[in-house]
Design a protein around this motif. Sequence first.
Motif, PDB file in Angstrom:
ATOM      1  N   UNK A 120       1.324  -1.198   0.409  1.00 22.99           N
ATOM      2  CA  UNK A 120      -0.128  -0.074  -0.032  1.00 22.99           C
ATOM      3  C   UNK A 120       0.764   1.541   0.434  1.00 22.99           C
ATOM      4  N   UNK A 121       0.447   2.340  -0.537  1.00 24.83           N
ATOM      5  CA  UNK A 121       0.865   3.345  -0.947  1.00 24.83           C
ATOM      6  C   UNK A 121       0.475   4.047   0.901  1.00 24.83           C
ATOM      7  N   UNK A 122       1.557   4.738   1.426  1.00 26.48           N
ATOM      8  CA  UNK A 122       1.435   5.371   2.852  1.00 26.48           C
ATOM      9  C   UNK A 122       2.354   7.214   3.025  1.00 26.48           C
ATOM     10  N   UNK A 123       1.956   6.640   1.778  1.00 23.29           N
ATOM     11  CA  UNK A 123       2.553   8.886   2.267  1.00 23.29           C
ATOM     12  C   UNK A 123       4.000   9.329   1.123  1.00 23.29           C
ATOM     13  N   UNK A 124       4.577  10.835   0.728  1.00 22.01           N
ATOM     14  CA  UNK A 124       6.005  10.579   0.300  1.00 22.01           C
ATOM     15  C   UNK A 124       6.463  11.766   1.103  1.00 22.01           C
ATOM     16  N   UNK A 125       7.583  11.993   0.222  1.00 27.88           N
ATOM     17  CA  UNK A 125       8.111  13.244   1.003  1.00 27.88           C
ATOM     18  C   UNK A 125       8.150  14.355  -0.357  1.00 27.88           C
ATOM     19  N   UNK A 126       7.473  15.683   0.191  1.00 29.02           N
ATOM     20  CA  UNK A 126       7.737  16.760  -0.253  1.00 29.02           C
ATOM     21  C   UNK A 126       8.585  17.831  -0.079  1.00 29.02           C
ATOM     22  N   UNK A 127       8.649  18.002  -1.435  1.00 32.60           N
ATOM     23  CA  UNK A 127      10.398  18.724  -1.622  1.00 32.60           C
ATOM     24  C   UNK A 127      10.484  20.000  -1.276  1.00 32.60           C
ATOM     25  N   UNK A 128      11.537  20.570  -0.847  1.00 33.08           N
ATOM     26  CA  UNK A 128      11.823  21.745   0.138  1.00 33.08           C
ATOM     27  C   UNK A 128      11.840  22.802  -0.948  1.00 33.08           C
ATOM     28  N   UNK A 129      11.463  24.076  -1.184  1.00 30.48           N
ATOM     29  CA  UNK A 129      11.941  25.259  -2.275  1.00 30.48           C
ATOM     30  C   UNK A 129      12.707  26.057  -1.660  1.00 30.48           C
ATOM     31  N   UNK A 130      12.833  26.554  -2.801  1.00 30.40           N
ATOM     32  CA  UNK A 130      14.173  27.494  -1.772  1.00 30.40           C
ATOM     33  C   UNK A 130      14.249  29.186  -1.413  1.00 30.40           C
ATOM     34  N   UNK A 131      12.223  29.406  -1.809  1.00 31.81           N
ATOM     35  CA  UNK A 131      12.259  31.001  -1.252  1.00 31.81           C
ATOM     36  C   UNK A 131      12.441  32.237  -2.214  1.00 31.81           C
ATOM     37  N   UNK A 132      11.832  32.868  -2.421  1.00 35.05           N
ATOM     38  CA  UNK A 132      12.249  34.482  -3.075  1.00 35.05           C
ATOM     39  C   UNK A 132      13.257  35.472  -1.932  1.00 35.05           C
ATOM     40  N   UNK A 133      14.628  35.572  -2.638  1.00 36.80           N
ATOM     41  CA  UNK A 133      14.609  37.137  -2.226  1.00 36.80           C
ATOM     42  C   UNK A 133      14.059  37.949  -2.480  1.00 36.80           C
ATOM     43  N   UNK A 134      14.249  39.331  -1.487  1.00 34.50           N
ATOM     44  CA  UNK A 134      13.573  40.162  -1.324  1.00 34.50           C
ATOM     45  C   UNK A 134      14.505  41.496  -1.882  1.00 34.50           C
ATOM     46  N   UNK A 135      14.660  42.681  -1.727  1.00 32.45           N
ATOM     47  CA  UNK A 135      14.823  43.902  -1.940  1.00 32.45           C
ATOM     48  C   UNK A 135      14.880  45.160  -1.326  1.00 32.45           C
ATOM     49  N   UNK A 136      16.091  45.384  -0.601  1.00 28.92           N
ATOM     50  CA  UNK A 136      16.451  46.407   0.452  1.00 28.92           C
ATOM     51  C   UNK A 136      15.981  47.843  -0.432  1.00 28.92           C
ATOM     52  N   UNK A 137      15.497  48.563   0.250  1.00 29.54           N
ATOM     53  CA  UNK A 137      15.551  50.287   0.249  1.00 29.54           C
ATOM     54  C   UNK A 137      16.998  50.468  -0.950  1.00 29.54           C
TER      55      UNK A 137
END
Length: 460
Positions: A120-137
Amino acid sequence: METYRVRDYFQLKTAENKLSAVVDAFSPPEDSSWSTEEWMAFLQEEGITYGILEKNIERLGSDPLSVVYPLEVARGIPPVNGTSAYIEPARFDKGEKEEEDPAEVDLKNVIHIAMVEAGAYTGRKVEAEPGENGTGVDGSDLQAKAGKDFPLRPGKNTRVEGNDIYAVQAGQVSVRKKTIHVNPLYEVKGDLDLKTGNIDFTGNIMVRGNVPSGFELKAQGDIRVLGTVEAAVLTASGSIFINAGVNARNKGSIEAGHSVHATYLNEADVSAGADIVVKQTVMHSRCTAGGSLICNQGRGLVIGGIISAVHEINVNEAGNSMNTPTSFYIGATHGYVERRRQLEQALYEAKEESTKVSDLLKTIQSKEENGISLSSKERVMKLRARNTLEAAKDKARDAAEELEESAHVSPNPESGIIRVGKTLHSNVDVHFGKYRRVMNKSHDRAVVFMEEGEITLNVT
């Protein structure tokens, strides 16, 4: 007419995180004025190039003397940190329903036992996400933190295909932080009693009744109790699910490698590697969650005790109208903060002792250098002082090393948050690492977090 420069009467302050810039005034002359272009040139000279709030610049250009300072003139875009990898279990159809008291909160999701067949299928790993950079003033790139990843490995009685996890034999599913196990089940049909005795099992344990005081349950998988737990000791490498609740009378303990779920906790000592989820109330308990503490269904009431969580504390009501002392530790748990305090005290005492003993040794050695023979008592004192000095140095070194190690593995208190859906009462004290704030009055719908090195309270 005398010409006034903007910088002669105004200064620009940029936030340490580069997400905001404000203008403050020194007392400009009443007949002074500057054009929007002059203000923009001033910002350019100060290195502010991004997120400029044009409406506020226009206010400065039209009537700077009517502005309430400091005035924000630029706002950056904060980075959005990535999502860490996690295990997503399969959704299993509910089979047999457990008998429940209609007056109790619905805990079907808590007590349902996911039994699977081989393959039986029991679950899975959801991959990490890198995120989004911000911008300073200042136009700089503000780096986002990438989500943490982990290698997916098969658990007990499971196999891995890509990011999917399958059972290799029939059993009960036990979800962990980084994998899924399929464990055999040890079942107690009613209450735990002397005939059953304590249980130490390699798989999951299911008790269909109560766990009285003095008993011990230890499972390498999960523990599920359909009744009440009293002053007992429950230890699970996986999760612990308690259908009713815990009346511990400040005895016993509940410790899970993953999460703990219950209807209520009363005078209980509970720790979980991940989340602690309570349906109704947490009364005078000591809770430590490596993830979040959630108590926002039903009454969602937390009164007294010490509540620690790394990521979030989310409750409906914190404290009560009688001002019962209640402590929340977020980001860094109470145990971590207390250990740091103990180490700092030990380091201070060891250094003080080293200084005193060193002074004594210098006095004795000065006698010897001047050709004065030491008495037998002084020779013994010299030997003891040397031993004491070495012990104090070892104590100081050990404390300093542990402090340094703990600094590297410490949670980030600025990333934690406290949410109170209804009332945050007075005499609730909140701790973000070394920072502390005691509530001196009640607040409705409060959010507490760290901002610019200060504990900030917002009321929504």
